[in-house]
Design an enzyme around this catalytic site. Structure first.
Site, PDB file in Angstrom:
ATOM      1  N   LEU A  10      31.501  23.527  24.668  1.00  0.00           N
ATOM      2  CA  LEU A  10      31.959  22.905  25.910  1.00  0.00           C
ATOM      3  C   LEU A  10      30.974  23.063  27.067  1.00  0.00           C
ATOM      4  O   LEU A  10      30.874  22.195  27.923  1.00  0.00           O
ATOM      5  CB  LEU A  10      33.314  23.481  26.332  1.00  0.00           C
ATOM      6  N   GLY A  11      30.294  24.188  27.114  1.00  0.00           N
ATOM      7  CA  GLY A  11      29.372  24.365  28.239  1.00  0.00           C
ATOM      8  C   GLY A  11      28.785  25.757  28.266  1.00  0.00           C
ATOM      9  O   GLY A  11      29.321  26.689  27.674  1.00  0.00           O
ATOM     10  N   ASP A  12      27.672  25.841  28.971  1.00  0.00           N
ATOM     11  CA  ASP A  12      26.968  27.113  29.059  1.00  0.00           C
ATOM     12  C   ASP A  12      26.933  27.504  30.527  1.00  0.00           C
ATOM     13  O   ASP A  12      26.727  26.650  31.393  1.00  0.00           O
ATOM     14  CB  ASP A  12      25.538  26.893  28.546  1.00  0.00           C
ATOM     15  N   GLY A  13      27.132  28.765  30.828  1.00  0.00           N
ATOM     16  CA  GLY A  13      27.065  29.220  32.216  1.00  0.00           C
ATOM     17  C   GLY A  13      26.187  30.443  32.328  1.00  0.00           C
ATOM     18  O   GLY A  13      25.539  30.839  31.358  1.00  0.00           O
ATOM     19  N   THR A  14      26.172  31.015  33.525  1.00  0.00           N
ATOM     20  CA  THR A  14      25.335  32.181  33.776  1.00  0.00           C
ATOM     21  C   THR A  14      25.736  33.344  32.873  1.00  0.00           C
ATOM     22  O   THR A  14      24.899  34.041  32.334  1.00  0.00           O
ATOM     23  CB  THR A  14      25.512  32.624  35.247  1.00  0.00           C
ATOM     24  N   SER A  17      28.873  31.402  27.155  1.00  0.00           N
ATOM     25  CA  SER A  17      28.968  30.025  26.671  1.00  0.00           C
ATOM     26  C   SER A  17      30.416  29.774  26.251  1.00  0.00           C
ATOM     27  O   SER A  17      31.101  30.689  25.788  1.00  0.00           O
ATOM     28  CB  SER A  17      28.012  29.800  25.512  1.00  0.00           C
ATOM     29  N   VAL A  18      30.857  28.542  26.455  1.00  0.00           N
ATOM     30  CA  VAL A  18      32.268  28.221  26.240  1.00  0.00           C
ATOM     31  C   VAL A  18      32.415  27.232  25.089  1.00  0.00           C
ATOM     32  O   VAL A  18      31.707  26.219  25.031  1.00  0.00           O
ATOM     33  CB  VAL A  18      32.897  27.651  27.541  1.00  0.00           C
ATOM     34  N   LYS A  33      35.385  31.781  25.845  1.00  0.00           N
ATOM     35  CA  LYS A  33      34.126  32.064  26.538  1.00  0.00           C
ATOM     36  C   LYS A  33      33.540  33.347  25.968  1.00  0.00           C
ATOM     37  O   LYS A  33      34.176  34.400  26.029  1.00  0.00           O
ATOM     38  CB  LYS A  33      34.410  32.229  28.031  1.00  0.00           C
ATOM     39  N   ASP A 125      32.531  30.339  44.047  1.00  0.00           N
ATOM     40  CA  ASP A 125      31.684  29.379  43.318  1.00  0.00           C
ATOM     41  C   ASP A 125      32.450  28.083  43.067  1.00  0.00           C
ATOM     42  O   ASP A 125      32.463  27.561  41.951  1.00  0.00           O
ATOM     43  CB  ASP A 125      31.194  29.995  42.003  1.00  0.00           C
TER      44      ASP A 125
HETATM   45  N1  ATP Z   1      39.378  26.557  29.959  1.00  0.00           N
HETATM   46  C1  ATP Z   1      38.428  25.640  29.748  1.00  0.00           C
HETATM   47  N2  ATP Z   1      38.732  24.467  29.178  1.00  0.00           N
HETATM   48  C2  ATP Z   1      37.774  23.533  28.973  1.00  0.00           C
HETATM   49  N3  ATP Z   1      36.479  23.674  29.355  1.00  0.00           N
HETATM   50  C3  ATP Z   1      36.116  24.830  29.934  1.00  0.00           C
HETATM   51  C4  ATP Z   1      37.062  25.874  30.157  1.00  0.00           C
HETATM   52  N4  ATP Z   1      36.423  26.896  30.772  1.00  0.00           N
HETATM   53  C5  ATP Z   1      35.142  26.511  30.914  1.00  0.00           C
HETATM   54  N5  ATP Z   1      34.943  25.271  30.414  1.00  0.00           N
HETATM   55  C6  ATP Z   1      33.677  24.521  30.386  1.00  0.00           C
HETATM   56  O1  ATP Z   1      32.582  25.369  30.154  1.00  0.00           O
HETATM   57  C7  ATP Z   1      31.630  25.323  31.224  1.00  0.00           C
HETATM   58  C8  ATP Z   1      31.062  26.726  31.486  1.00  0.00           C
HETATM   59  O2  ATP Z   1      32.122  27.628  31.774  1.00  0.00           O
HETATM   60  P1  ATP Z   1      32.080  28.708  32.920  1.00  0.00           P
HETATM   61  O3  ATP Z   1      31.683  27.992  34.168  1.00  0.00           O
HETATM   62  O4  ATP Z   1      33.358  29.436  32.976  1.00  0.00           O
HETATM   63  O5  ATP Z   1      30.928  29.681  32.458  1.00  0.00           O
HETATM   64  P2  ATP Z   1      30.061  30.585  33.389  1.00  0.00           P
HETATM   65  O6  ATP Z   1      29.097  31.308  32.517  1.00  0.00           O
HETATM   66  O7  ATP Z   1      30.924  31.472  34.186  1.00  0.00           O
HETATM   67  O8  ATP Z   1      29.367  29.521  34.328  1.00  0.00           O
HETATM   68  P3  ATP Z   1      28.710  29.672  35.788  1.00  0.00           P
HETATM   69  O9  ATP Z   1      27.237  29.660  35.580  1.00  0.00           O
HETATM   70  O10 ATP Z   1      29.173  28.456  36.554  1.00  0.00           O
HETATM   71  O11 ATP Z   1      29.221  30.920  36.393  1.00  0.00           O
HETATM   72  C9  ATP Z   1      32.413  24.738  32.412  1.00  0.00           C
HETATM   73  O12 ATP Z   1      31.613  23.967  33.251  1.00  0.00           O
HETATM   74  C10 ATP Z   1      33.492  23.891  31.750  1.00  0.00           C
HETATM   75  O13 ATP Z   1      33.066  22.555  31.616  1.00  0.00           O
END
Ligand code: ATP
Length: 395
Positions: A10-14, A17-18, A33, A125
Protein backbone atom coordinates in the site's frame (compact mmCIF):
# COMPACT_ATOMS: atom_id res chain seq x y z
CA UNK A 1 1.77 -12.83 12.01
CA UNK A 2 0.98 -16.24 10.49
CA UNK A 3 -2.72 -15.29 10.70
CA UNK A 4 -2.20 -12.58 8.08
CA UNK A 5 -1.72 -13.13 4.37
CA UNK A 6 -0.13 -10.21 2.48
CA UNK A 7 -2.28 -9.14 -0.48
CA UNK A 8 -0.94 -5.86 -1.83
CA UNK A 9 1.71 -3.24 -1.06
CA UNK A 10 0.00 0.00 0.00
CA UNK A 11 2.77 2.47 0.71
CA UNK A 12 6.12 3.21 2.20
CA UNK A 13 6.78 5.82 4.88
CA UNK A 14 9.58 7.09 7.05
CA UNK A 15 9.06 4.51 9.75
CA UNK A 16 7.54 1.54 8.00
CA UNK A 17 5.97 -0.04 4.95
CA UNK A 18 2.26 -0.77 4.77
CA UNK A 19 0.62 -3.84 3.22
CA UNK A 20 -2.97 -4.78 2.70
CA UNK A 21 -3.43 -8.23 4.27
CA UNK A 22 -6.16 -10.75 4.90
CA UNK A 23 -6.79 -12.08 8.38
CA UNK A 24 -7.36 -15.74 7.55
CA UNK A 25 -9.13 -16.36 10.87
CA UNK A 26 -12.02 -14.01 10.19
CA UNK A 27 -11.59 -13.17 6.48
CA UNK A 28 -11.21 -9.49 7.26
CA UNK A 29 -8.91 -7.17 5.32
CA UNK A 30 -6.46 -5.17 7.40
CA UNK A 31 -3.53 -2.82 6.79
CA UNK A 32 -0.30 -4.08 8.34
CA UNK A 33 2.47 -1.59 8.96
CA UNK A 34 5.84 -3.24 9.43
CA UNK A 35 8.20 -0.91 11.26
CA UNK A 36 11.69 -0.47 9.82
CA UNK A 37 13.39 -0.33 13.21
CA UNK A 38 13.94 -3.47 15.31
CA UNK A 39 12.38 -3.62 18.76
CA UNK A 40 14.00 -5.82 21.37
CA UNK A 41 11.53 -5.44 24.23
CA UNK A 42 7.77 -5.21 24.44
CA UNK A 43 8.10 -2.22 26.76
CA UNK A 44 9.97 -0.31 24.06
CA UNK A 45 7.05 -0.93 21.67
CA UNK A 46 4.41 0.13 24.16
CA UNK A 47 6.28 3.38 24.74
CA UNK A 48 6.01 4.46 21.11
CA UNK A 49 3.97 7.63 20.75
CA UNK A 50 2.01 6.07 17.89
CA UNK A 51 0.93 3.19 20.14
CA UNK A 52 0.23 5.27 23.22
CA UNK A 53 -1.82 7.85 21.37
CA UNK A 54 -3.80 5.36 19.27
CA UNK A 55 -4.67 3.31 22.35
CA UNK A 56 -6.20 6.44 23.82
CA UNK A 57 -7.73 7.95 20.70
CA UNK A 58 -10.78 5.91 19.75
CA UNK A 59 -12.91 7.88 17.33
CA UNK A 60 -14.96 7.08 14.22
CA UNK A 61 -12.67 9.34 12.16
CA UNK A 62 -9.34 8.14 13.51
CA UNK A 63 -8.00 4.97 11.92
CA UNK A 64 -8.34 2.08 14.37
CA UNK A 65 -5.31 0.22 15.62
CA UNK A 66 -6.54 -3.36 16.00
CA UNK A 67 -3.42 -5.10 17.19
CA UNK A 68 0.29 -4.63 17.88
CA UNK A 69 2.49 -7.68 17.22
CA UNK A 70 6.20 -8.11 18.02
CA UNK A 71 7.71 -11.14 16.37
CA UNK A 72 11.42 -11.92 15.96
CA UNK A 73 12.23 -8.39 17.15
CA UNK A 74 10.10 -6.96 14.35
CA UNK A 75 7.13 -4.75 15.12
CA UNK A 76 3.82 -4.81 13.22
CA UNK A 77 0.82 -2.52 13.62
CA UNK A 78 -2.45 -4.00 12.39
CA UNK A 79 -4.94 -1.31 11.37
CA UNK A 80 -8.41 -1.39 9.93
CA UNK A 81 -7.97 -1.20 6.17
CA UNK A 82 -9.12 1.82 4.19
CA UNK A 83 -9.49 2.03 0.41
CA UNK A 84 -7.20 4.92 -0.55
CA UNK A 85 -5.79 8.21 0.68
CA UNK A 86 -6.86 11.74 -0.26
CA UNK A 87 -3.74 12.30 -2.33
CA UNK A 88 -4.65 9.28 -4.50
CA UNK A 89 -8.26 10.48 -4.63
CA UNK A 90 -7.11 13.85 -6.05
CA UNK A 91 -4.55 12.37 -8.43
CA UNK A 92 -7.04 10.11 -10.16
CA UNK A 93 -9.61 12.83 -10.84
CA UNK A 94 -10.29 14.61 -14.11
CA UNK A 95 -12.64 17.32 -12.88
CA UNK A 96 -13.07 19.27 -9.63
CA UNK A 97 -14.33 17.60 -6.45
CA UNK A 98 -17.86 18.83 -5.61
CA UNK A 99 -17.89 21.16 -2.62
CA UNK A 100 -20.44 18.93 -0.86
CA UNK A 101 -17.86 16.13 -0.81
CA UNK A 102 -15.03 18.41 0.36
CA UNK A 103 -17.33 19.75 3.07
CA UNK A 104 -18.22 16.27 4.26
CA UNK A 105 -14.58 15.12 4.31
CA UNK A 106 -13.39 18.22 6.17
CA UNK A 107 -16.26 18.02 8.64
CA UNK A 108 -15.16 14.49 9.53
CA UNK A 109 -11.48 15.43 9.77
CA UNK A 110 -12.24 18.39 12.06
CA UNK A 111 -14.19 16.03 14.32
CA UNK A 112 -11.13 13.76 14.51
CA UNK A 113 -8.87 16.74 15.24
CA UNK A 114 -11.24 18.07 17.86
CA UNK A 115 -11.20 14.69 19.57
CA UNK A 116 -7.42 14.41 19.30
CA UNK A 117 -6.71 17.95 20.52
CA UNK A 118 -9.17 17.74 23.39
CA UNK A 119 -7.55 14.47 24.44
CA UNK A 120 -4.23 16.26 24.66
CA UNK A 121 -2.56 15.23 21.38
CA UNK A 122 -1.73 16.96 18.12
CA UNK A 123 -0.89 15.14 14.91
CA UNK A 124 2.00 17.19 13.43
CA UNK A 125 1.90 15.54 10.00
CA UNK A 126 -1.48 16.35 8.53
CA UNK A 127 -1.32 15.90 4.74
CA UNK A 128 -3.55 14.30 2.08
CA UNK A 129 -1.56 11.03 2.19
CA UNK A 130 -2.43 10.62 5.85
CA UNK A 131 -6.18 11.04 5.35
CA UNK A 132 -7.68 7.71 4.41
CA UNK A 133 -10.98 7.20 2.61
CA UNK A 134 -13.45 4.34 2.31
CA UNK A 135 -16.72 5.26 0.59
CA UNK A 136 -17.94 8.49 2.21
CA UNK A 137 -15.87 7.95 5.32
CA UNK A 138 -12.55 9.71 6.03
CA UNK A 139 -10.15 8.83 8.83
CA UNK A 140 -6.95 10.41 10.06
CA UNK A 141 -3.95 8.04 10.00
CA UNK A 142 -0.22 7.96 10.69
CA UNK A 143 0.41 8.96 14.26
CA UNK A 144 4.19 8.59 13.97
CA UNK A 145 4.75 12.29 14.70
CA UNK A 146 1.98 12.75 17.24
CA UNK A 147 2.84 14.80 20.32
CA UNK A 148 1.17 15.56 23.61
CA UNK A 149 -0.17 19.10 23.85
CA UNK A 150 1.20 19.43 27.39
CA UNK A 151 4.55 17.87 26.68
CA UNK A 152 7.44 20.16 27.55
CA UNK A 153 8.80 22.36 24.79
CA UNK A 154 11.31 23.00 23.26
CA UNK A 155 10.27 20.98 20.23
CA UNK A 156 13.35 20.80 18.10
CA UNK A 157 12.43 17.88 15.85
CA UNK A 158 11.72 18.51 12.23
CA UNK A 159 8.00 17.97 11.68
CA UNK A 160 5.34 17.88 8.99
CA UNK A 161 5.66 17.78 5.26
CA UNK A 162 6.90 21.10 3.89
CA UNK A 163 3.82 22.07 1.86
CA UNK A 164 1.59 21.74 4.92
CA UNK A 165 4.11 23.07 7.46
CA UNK A 166 2.86 25.97 9.58
CA UNK A 167 4.81 29.28 9.53
CA UNK A 168 5.78 28.99 13.20
CA UNK A 169 7.42 25.62 12.47
CA UNK A 170 9.15 27.04 9.39
CA UNK A 171 10.46 29.87 11.57
CA UNK A 172 11.77 27.40 14.17
CA UNK A 173 9.37 28.19 16.98
CA UNK A 174 10.11 25.78 19.80
CA UNK A 175 6.70 25.88 21.38
CA UNK A 176 4.13 25.33 18.67
CA UNK A 177 0.86 23.51 19.36
CA UNK A 178 -2.33 22.02 17.86
CA UNK A 179 -2.75 25.11 15.65
CA UNK A 180 -0.14 23.59 13.30
CA UNK A 181 -2.73 20.90 12.42
CA UNK A 182 -5.25 23.65 11.68
CA UNK A 183 -2.82 25.39 9.32
CA UNK A 184 -2.29 22.12 7.47
CA UNK A 185 -6.06 21.72 7.18
CA UNK A 186 -6.35 25.15 5.52
CA UNK A 187 -3.76 24.07 2.92
CA UNK A 188 -5.44 20.67 2.46
CA UNK A 189 -8.91 22.19 2.04
CA UNK A 190 -7.63 24.57 -0.64
CA UNK A 191 -5.88 21.68 -2.41
CA UNK A 192 -9.11 19.68 -2.46
CA UNK A 193 -10.71 22.53 -4.42
CA UNK A 194 -7.88 23.27 -6.86
CA UNK A 195 -6.35 19.76 -6.98
CA UNK A 196 -2.94 21.35 -6.57
CA UNK A 197 -0.99 22.31 -3.45
CA UNK A 198 -1.66 25.83 -2.20
CA UNK A 199 1.92 26.40 -0.97
CA UNK A 200 4.20 24.10 -3.05
CA UNK A 201 7.51 25.39 -1.69
CA UNK A 202 10.67 23.82 -3.07
CA UNK A 203 12.66 24.68 0.05
CA UNK A 204 11.78 26.17 3.43
CA UNK A 205 12.55 29.71 2.22
CA UNK A 206 10.52 29.13 -0.93
CA UNK A 207 7.71 27.76 1.25
CA UNK A 208 7.53 31.08 3.14
CA UNK A 209 7.74 32.94 -0.18
CA UNK A 210 4.77 30.92 -1.53
CA UNK A 211 2.77 31.53 1.67
CA UNK A 212 3.43 35.30 1.47
CA UNK A 213 2.36 35.35 -2.19
CA UNK A 214 -1.03 33.86 -1.29
CA UNK A 215 -2.01 35.24 2.12
CA UNK A 216 0.10 38.43 1.98
CA UNK A 217 3.17 39.23 4.05
CA UNK A 218 2.79 39.37 7.84
CA UNK A 219 3.27 42.49 9.95
CA UNK A 220 3.92 43.17 13.63
CA UNK A 221 0.25 43.98 13.91
CA UNK A 222 -0.97 40.56 12.80
CA UNK A 223 1.86 38.36 14.07
CA UNK A 224 4.34 40.03 16.42
CA UNK A 225 5.80 36.70 17.60
CA UNK A 226 6.48 35.60 14.03
CA UNK A 227 8.30 38.85 13.25
CA UNK A 228 10.52 38.18 16.27
CA UNK A 229 11.17 34.58 15.18
CA UNK A 230 12.11 35.85 11.69
CA UNK A 231 14.38 38.55 13.14
CA UNK A 232 16.13 35.95 15.30
CA UNK A 233 16.96 34.04 12.10
CA UNK A 234 17.88 37.17 10.17
CA UNK A 235 15.05 36.37 7.82
CA UNK A 236 13.18 39.06 5.91
CA UNK A 237 9.70 38.31 4.62
CA UNK A 238 9.21 39.10 0.94
CA UNK A 239 6.60 41.84 0.44
CA UNK A 240 3.31 40.66 -1.05
CA UNK A 241 -0.32 41.81 -0.81
CA UNK A 242 -2.95 39.15 -0.13
CA UNK A 243 -4.02 37.32 -3.32
CA UNK A 244 -7.67 36.92 -4.22
CA UNK A 245 -8.39 33.37 -3.11
CA UNK A 246 -11.64 33.24 -5.06
CA UNK A 247 -9.54 33.50 -8.26
CA UNK A 248 -7.17 30.76 -7.07
CA UNK A 249 -10.08 28.54 -6.00
CA UNK A 250 -12.87 29.40 -8.45
CA UNK A 251 -15.04 26.42 -7.44
CA UNK A 252 -15.00 27.25 -3.72
CA UNK A 253 -17.93 29.05 -2.09
CA UNK A 254 -17.35 32.24 -0.10
CA UNK A 255 -17.89 30.23 3.12
CA UNK A 256 -15.18 27.76 2.13
CA UNK A 257 -12.78 30.58 1.28
CA UNK A 258 -13.56 32.30 4.56
CA UNK A 259 -12.69 29.16 6.52
CA UNK A 260 -9.51 28.48 4.50
CA UNK A 261 -8.32 32.04 5.14
CA UNK A 262 -9.06 31.74 8.86
CA UNK A 263 -7.14 28.44 9.04
CA UNK A 264 -4.24 29.90 7.08
CA UNK A 265 -3.73 32.79 9.48
CA UNK A 266 -0.11 33.68 10.15
CA UNK A 267 -0.68 33.80 13.87
CA UNK A 268 -1.54 30.42 15.44
CA UNK A 269 -3.73 32.35 17.89
CA UNK A 270 -5.90 33.62 15.08
CA UNK A 271 -6.56 30.20 13.60
CA UNK A 272 -9.84 28.61 14.66
CA UNK A 273 -9.55 25.53 16.83
CA UNK A 274 -11.05 22.30 15.47
CA UNK A 275 -14.19 22.76 17.56
CA UNK A 276 -14.53 26.33 16.27
CA UNK A 277 -14.03 25.17 12.68
CA UNK A 278 -16.92 22.74 13.16
CA UNK A 279 -19.13 25.72 13.93
CA UNK A 280 -18.24 27.56 10.74
CA UNK A 281 -21.23 28.38 8.48
CA UNK A 282 -19.66 26.15 5.80
CA UNK A 283 -20.79 23.16 7.83
CA UNK A 284 -24.32 24.33 8.51
CA UNK A 285 -25.63 21.86 5.96
CA UNK A 286 -23.81 18.96 7.59
CA UNK A 287 -25.99 19.41 10.65
CA UNK A 288 -29.11 19.99 8.61
CA UNK A 289 -28.54 16.76 6.74
CA UNK A 290 -28.42 15.00 10.09
CA UNK A 291 -32.07 15.82 10.56
CA UNK A 292 -33.14 13.67 7.68
CA UNK A 293 -31.19 10.64 8.81
CA UNK A 294 -33.18 7.66 9.83
CA UNK A 295 -31.46 6.67 13.05
CA UNK A 296 -33.29 3.35 13.12
CA UNK A 297 -30.65 1.94 10.86
CA UNK A 298 -27.60 0.99 12.86
CA UNK A 299 -24.86 2.89 10.97
CA UNK A 300 -26.88 6.06 11.16
CA UNK A 301 -27.41 5.73 14.88
CA UNK A 302 -23.65 5.59 15.15
CA UNK A 303 -23.33 8.77 13.10
CA UNK A 304 -25.91 10.51 15.26
CA UNK A 305 -24.09 9.53 18.40
CA UNK A 306 -20.89 10.97 17.03
CA UNK A 307 -22.71 14.17 16.30
CA UNK A 308 -24.22 14.29 19.76
CA UNK A 309 -20.80 13.84 21.25
CA UNK A 310 -19.59 16.60 18.99
CA UNK A 311 -22.36 18.95 20.02
CA UNK A 312 -21.46 18.50 23.62
CA UNK A 313 -17.93 19.65 23.10
CA UNK A 314 -18.93 22.84 21.32
CA UNK A 315 -17.63 25.80 23.19
CA UNK A 316 -20.47 27.98 22.01
CA UNK A 317 -22.99 25.85 23.84
CA UNK A 318 -21.79 27.72 26.91
CA UNK A 319 -22.31 31.07 25.20
CA UNK A 320 -25.81 30.30 24.05
CA UNK A 321 -28.49 32.69 24.92
CA UNK A 322 -30.21 31.54 28.06
CA UNK A 323 -33.72 31.75 26.55
CA UNK A 324 -32.72 29.36 23.85
CA UNK A 325 -31.33 26.92 26.38
CA UNK A 326 -34.63 27.06 28.26
CA UNK A 327 -36.69 26.55 25.10
CA UNK A 328 -34.74 23.61 23.91
CA UNK A 329 -33.77 22.06 27.19
CA UNK A 330 -36.04 19.09 26.65
CA UNK A 331 -34.63 18.27 23.25
CA UNK A 332 -31.11 19.04 24.30
CA UNK A 333 -31.28 16.77 27.29
CA UNK A 334 -32.86 14.02 25.20
CA UNK A 335 -29.96 14.21 22.83
CA UNK A 336 -27.49 14.29 25.65
CA UNK A 337 -29.11 11.19 27.08
CA UNK A 338 -28.42 9.40 23.84
CA UNK A 339 -24.83 10.41 24.30
CA UNK A 340 -24.82 9.23 27.92
CA UNK A 341 -26.01 5.84 26.89
CA UNK A 342 -23.28 5.60 24.32
CA UNK A 343 -20.68 6.24 26.97
CA UNK A 344 -20.10 9.85 25.97
CA UNK A 345 -17.17 11.36 27.76
CA UNK A 346 -17.63 15.07 27.25
CA UNK A 347 -20.59 15.84 29.43
CA UNK A 348 -18.84 18.41 31.59
CA UNK A 349 -19.66 21.42 29.46
CA UNK A 350 -23.28 20.43 29.19
CA UNK A 351 -23.74 19.77 32.85
CA UNK A 352 -22.68 23.37 33.31
CA UNK A 353 -25.57 24.65 31.21
CA UNK A 354 -28.45 22.64 32.48
CA UNK A 355 -28.98 20.37 35.39
CA UNK A 356 -31.25 18.26 33.22
CA UNK A 357 -28.47 16.13 31.86
CA UNK A 358 -27.81 14.35 35.11
CA UNK A 359 -31.51 13.72 35.59
CA UNK A 360 -31.84 12.10 32.20
CA UNK A 361 -28.70 10.09 32.40
CA UNK A 362 -29.48 6.48 31.72
CA UNK A 363 -33.22 7.06 31.94
CA UNK A 364 -33.83 7.91 28.33
CA UNK A 365 -36.71 5.88 26.88
CA UNK A 366 -35.74 3.69 23.96
CA UNK A 367 -37.72 5.69 21.40
CA UNK A 368 -35.95 8.91 22.41
CA UNK A 369 -32.79 7.45 21.01
CA UNK A 370 -34.30 8.01 17.61
CA UNK A 371 -35.10 11.66 17.95
CA UNK A 372 -32.60 14.16 16.76
CA UNK A 373 -34.41 17.42 17.18
CA UNK A 374 -34.05 19.65 14.14
CA UNK A 375 -34.50 22.84 16.14
CA UNK A 376 -31.58 22.12 18.39
CA UNK A 377 -29.37 20.83 15.65
CA UNK A 378 -29.91 23.77 13.35
CA UNK A 379 -29.96 26.47 15.98
CA UNK A 380 -26.75 25.38 17.62
CA UNK A 381 -24.88 25.82 14.42
CA UNK A 382 -25.40 29.18 12.87
CA UNK A 383 -23.33 31.90 11.26
CA UNK A 384 -24.12 34.00 14.35
CA UNK A 385 -22.65 31.32 16.61
CA UNK A 386 -19.51 31.23 14.48
CA UNK A 387 -19.17 35.02 14.51
CA UNK A 388 -19.78 35.10 18.26
CA UNK A 389 -17.11 32.51 18.91
CA UNK A 390 -14.68 34.36 16.67
CA UNK A 391 -15.30 37.69 18.34
CA UNK A 392 -15.33 36.43 21.94
CA UNK A 393 -12.82 33.71 21.38
CA UNK A 394 -9.41 33.84 19.90
CA UNK A 395 -9.56 37.07 17.94
N1 ATP B 1 -5.05 1.72 7.50
C1 ATP B 1 -4.65 1.88 6.24
N2 ATP B 1 -5.43 1.50 5.22
C2 ATP B 1 -5.03 1.67 3.94
N3 ATP B 1 -3.86 2.27 3.58
C3 ATP B 1 -3.04 2.67 4.56
C4 ATP B 1 -3.38 2.50 5.94
N4 ATP B 1 -2.38 3.02 6.69
C5 ATP B 1 -1.46 3.48 5.82
N5 ATP B 1 -1.84 3.28 4.54
C6 ATP B 1 -1.10 3.65 3.33
O1 ATP B 1 0.29 3.48 3.50
C7 ATP B 1 1.01 4.71 3.32
C8 ATP B 1 2.15 4.80 4.34
O2 ATP B 1 1.64 4.69 5.66
P1 ATP B 1 2.10 5.60 6.86
O3 ATP B 1 2.00 7.01 6.40
O4 ATP B 1 1.33 5.26 8.07
O5 ATP B 1 3.61 5.19 7.06
P2 ATP B 1 4.73 6.09 7.69
O6 ATP B 1 5.99 5.30 7.65
O7 ATP B 1 4.33 6.51 9.04
O8 ATP B 1 4.74 7.33 6.72
P3 ATP B 1 5.26 8.84 6.94
O9 ATP B 1 6.56 8.93 6.22
O10 ATP B 1 4.21 9.71 6.31
O11 ATP B 1 5.37 9.08 8.39
C9 ATP B 1 -0.06 5.81 3.48
O12 ATP B 1 0.20 6.92 2.69
C10 ATP B 1 -1.35 5.12 3.07
O13 ATP B 1 -1.61 5.33 1.70
Amino acid sequence: MHRYKAIKFLGDGTYGSVWKALNIDDNEFVAVKKMKQKYYTWEECMNLREVKSLQKLKHPHIVRLKEVVRENNELFFVFECMEFNLYQAMKDLNGPIPESRIRSWCFQIFQALDNMHSNGYFHRDMKPENLLVTGDLVKVADFGFVREVHSEPPYTDYVSTRWYRAPEVLLRSRSYGPAIDMWAMGAIMAELFSLQPLFPGESEVDEIYKICSVIGSPSHHIWAEGMELAAAMNFRFPKFPQADLSCLLPTASSDAIDLILALCSWSPERRPSASEALQHPLFKRQYQSLRVLSPQSAPHVKTCLTQVEQMCTWKNVRDMNQDHVQDSSQELSTELSIGCESGMKNLKVCRGIKGTVGAHKGTCPAQAQHSMNPLVVSSLISPEAWRRTRSHGHL
